[in-house]
Write an enzyme that holds these catalytic residues in place. Sequence first.
Site, PDB file in Angstrom:
ATOM      1  N   ASP A 180      -7.982  -5.307  -0.142  1.00  0.00           N
ATOM      2  CA  ASP A 180      -8.436  -6.144  -1.124  1.00  0.00           C
ATOM      3  C   ASP A 180      -8.155  -7.420  -1.143  1.00  0.00           C
ATOM      4  OD1 ASP A 180      -9.933  -4.065  -2.646  1.00  0.00           O
ATOM      5  OD2 ASP A 180      -7.868  -3.058  -3.354  1.00  0.00           O
ATOM      6  N   HIS A 229       1.003  -1.300   0.013  1.00  0.00           N
ATOM      7  CA  HIS A 229       0.003  -0.078  -0.073  1.00  0.00           C
ATOM      8  C   HIS A 229       0.866   1.259   0.091  1.00  0.00           C
ATOM      9  CE1 HIS A 229      -3.197   2.865   1.096  1.00  0.00           C
ATOM     10  NE2 HIS A 229      -4.000   1.847   0.684  1.00  0.00           N
TER      11      HIS A 229
HETATM   12  N1  ACO Z   1       3.998  -7.777  -4.648  1.00  0.00           N
HETATM   13  C1  ACO Z   1       5.504  -7.703  -4.953  1.00  0.00           C
HETATM   14  N2  ACO Z   1       6.245  -6.813  -4.720  1.00  0.00           N
HETATM   15  C2  ACO Z   1       5.696  -5.667  -4.441  1.00  0.00           C
HETATM   16  C3  ACO Z   1       4.132  -5.455  -4.266  1.00  0.00           C
HETATM   17  C4  ACO Z   1       3.452  -6.482  -4.431  1.00  0.00           C
HETATM   18  N3  ACO Z   1       2.116  -6.664  -4.297  1.00  0.00           N
HETATM   19  N4  ACO Z   1       3.941  -4.061  -4.055  1.00  0.00           N
HETATM   20  C5  ACO Z   1       5.180  -3.489  -4.080  1.00  0.00           C
HETATM   21  N5  ACO Z   1       6.123  -4.291  -4.131  1.00  0.00           N
HETATM   22  C6  ACO Z   1       7.608  -3.832  -4.223  1.00  0.00           C
HETATM   23  C7  ACO Z   1       7.968  -3.211  -5.512  1.00  0.00           C
HETATM   24  O1  ACO Z   1       8.137  -4.069  -6.581  1.00  0.00           O
HETATM   25  C8  ACO Z   1       9.261  -2.236  -5.062  1.00  0.00           C
HETATM   26  O2  ACO Z   1      10.241  -3.423  -4.924  1.00  0.00           O
HETATM   27  P1  ACO Z   1      11.950  -2.628  -5.221  1.00  0.00           P
HETATM   28  O3  ACO Z   1      11.940  -1.508  -4.074  1.00  0.00           O
HETATM   29  O4  ACO Z   1      12.581  -3.845  -5.190  1.00  0.00           O
HETATM   30  O5  ACO Z   1      11.704  -1.952  -6.685  1.00  0.00           O
HETATM   31  C9  ACO Z   1       8.534  -2.183  -3.575  1.00  0.00           C
HETATM   32  O6  ACO Z   1       8.008  -3.018  -3.036  1.00  0.00           O
HETATM   33  C10 ACO Z   1       8.102  -0.712  -3.404  1.00  0.00           C
HETATM   34  O7  ACO Z   1       6.994  -0.655  -4.300  1.00  0.00           O
HETATM   35  P2  ACO Z   1       6.445   0.463  -4.948  1.00  0.00           P
HETATM   36  O8  ACO Z   1       5.485   0.263  -6.202  1.00  0.00           O
HETATM   37  O9  ACO Z   1       7.316   1.419  -5.017  1.00  0.00           O
HETATM   38  O10 ACO Z   1       5.266   0.789  -3.770  1.00  0.00           O
HETATM   39  P3  ACO Z   1       4.074   1.931  -4.220  1.00  0.00           P
HETATM   40  O11 ACO Z   1       3.762   2.366  -2.857  1.00  0.00           O
HETATM   41  O12 ACO Z   1       4.264   2.739  -5.363  1.00  0.00           O
HETATM   42  O13 ACO Z   1       2.772   1.007  -4.569  1.00  0.00           O
HETATM   43  C11 ACO Z   1       1.001  -0.358  -4.590  1.00  0.00           C
HETATM   44  C12 ACO Z   1       1.781   0.609  -3.745  1.00  0.00           C
HETATM   45  C13 ACO Z   1       0.690   0.294  -5.997  1.00  0.00           C
HETATM   46  C14 ACO Z   1      -0.468  -0.607  -3.646  1.00  0.00           C
HETATM   47  C15 ACO Z   1       1.649  -1.869  -4.675  1.00  0.00           C
HETATM   48  O14 ACO Z   1       2.251  -2.313  -3.508  1.00  0.00           O
HETATM   49  C16 ACO Z   1       1.115  -2.666  -5.455  1.00  0.00           C
HETATM   50  O15 ACO Z   1       1.159  -2.802  -6.941  1.00  0.00           O
HETATM   51  N6  ACO Z   1       0.143  -3.735  -4.759  1.00  0.00           N
HETATM   52  C17 ACO Z   1      -0.657  -4.764  -5.480  1.00  0.00           C
HETATM   53  C18 ACO Z   1      -1.914  -4.055  -5.954  1.00  0.00           C
HETATM   54  C19 ACO Z   1      -2.742  -3.785  -4.911  1.00  0.00           C
HETATM   55  O16 ACO Z   1      -2.930  -4.686  -3.957  1.00  0.00           O
HETATM   56  N7  ACO Z   1      -3.265  -2.702  -4.860  1.00  0.00           N
HETATM   57  C20 ACO Z   1      -4.399  -2.256  -4.119  1.00  0.00           C
HETATM   58  C21 ACO Z   1      -3.923  -1.039  -3.063  1.00  0.00           C
HETATM   59  S1  ACO Z   1      -5.171  -0.936  -1.722  1.00  0.00           S
HETATM   60  C22 ACO Z   1      -6.232   0.304  -2.511  1.00  0.00           C
HETATM   61  O17 ACO Z   1      -5.944   1.066  -3.524  1.00  0.00           O
HETATM   62  C23 ACO Z   1      -7.613   0.003  -2.282  1.00  0.00           C
END
Ligand code: ACO
Length: 428
Positions: free
Chosen positions: A364, A307
């Site tokens: 979710d 998140h």
């Molecule tokens: N699975 C695996 N790796 C992940 C995940 C995940 N779900 N989420 C983040 N990471 C990793 C990224 O690859 C990144 O790794 P790195 O540092 O080695 O490059 C690190 O964690 C940080 O990730 P970001 O994408 O920079 O985090 P951000 O805060 O921008 O993204 C997000 C948040 C979009 C929710 C992300 O965690 C994601 O895509 N999750 C899956 C989708 C999801 O469940 N969305 C619902 C969010 S809740 C809502 O909107 C109601």
Amino acid sequence: MDNNATLTIGDNDFTLNMLEGAESELAIDISQLRKQSKVITFDDGYGNTGSCESKVTFIDGDKGILRYRGFDIADLANRSNFLETSYLLIYGELPTSIELSSFTERISSYADLPDDVISVIKALPAKTHPMGVLASAMQALGGTYPQFCTNNRKTDLETFDESAALIMSAMRTIASTRHRFLQNEVLPKSNPANSYCENFLNMMFRNDSDSTEIPPSVESALDLIFLLHADHEQNCSTSTCRMIASGGANPFASLAGGVSALWGPLHGGANMAVIKMLNEIHEAGDDGSRFIESAKQGKTRLMGFGHRVYRNYDPRAKILKSACDDALEALGLSSPILSIARRLEEEALKDSYFVERKLYPNVDFYSGIILQALGFPTDMFTVLFAIGRAPGWLAHWKEIAENGKKIHRPRQIYQGHTLRAYQELENR
Ligand code: ACO
């Protein structure tokens, strides 16, 4: 605390005001920075930028705290319900019983859609996603009530109580009308004596000839899902609503934009993506371990995890996890994908990749499993999120309409071509 911050750019020092929030959050106020220095700040994705001052919702992502108007989400989940919480979000205080009755009656009075909106819902191409239907029907709804939809802030605020009730009520009917139409079924009439969720479930799934009632456990599980989704501060869709509202647009236009923003898989679309992921893992005969490995290698993402704001357990996910167990037990269902979800969670929470990145289950991760058990088609999950989020969007529209002075208009760092001459093309 010193009320100022000093920024040094080259040989120049700039003094900037500090702002302090009600929960002691600190911010550097850069609203005069460009005027003073000709420099702007750069914050790709807005992770470090406060876009507004708001009184609606407080989140402390490090501690896993979520409060609507000061009330903890767990207290509201235990003691309130969706409509009462909606009133709290929209109007700032929990309603008295008289206020709640009149709010509920107003919502019930708008359960049936105008014929023109039904025609729009039916006219959209068969493959239009339910979120596309919802956004289009929201605009059509505004068109049918032009008196609520003037783009004059004073007038739109005067009719806001009606338009808020209309929007909250109609969203359920829009979703059910499209669902019944695609199934070639007749939409049953709503019954004002029934609760918000009971009416919605009846419109979705019951026929007038059915002798069995919707079980109360199903109704309360849906009510809880709506309540937990009702607001979440300045997320992608809420910021979109506020952005649209800042230009003076009416609530219908603002919420149609919110619906579109919510649709994406990184935002509200994640609840659909979680079920798709769990089904794929199940069909591949994987217990989740192979999937976790590929997520760690960056080949895929563990949907429902991570998140932007929470670097701790999403408090909504905790509540939904136990609600998921209760709902499946009450319905007498066992779900193979629930076992996979539990295993993924268990593995991820002890795996250094997820631990170091502070990736925890979000709302979710379990909501899709409950919605599937309640009988909703997967492609409608995000619509259910939108119905739950409507009071939050409306509260933010109202906050902007009452207090917003400026149109929202970020700047950019331009990285394209500098001035080019047509001669370049002639010499090719
Ligand atoms: N699975 C695996 N790796 C992940 C995940 C995940 N779900 N989420 C983040 N990471 C990793 C990224 O690859 C990144 O790794 P790195 O540092 O080695 O490059 C690190 O964690 C940080 O990730 P970001 O994408 O920079 O985090 P951000 O805060 O921008 O993204 C997000 C948040 C979009 C929710 C992300 O965690 C994601 O895509 N999750 C899956 C989708 C999801 O469940 N969305 C619902 C969010 S809740 C809502 O909107 C109601």
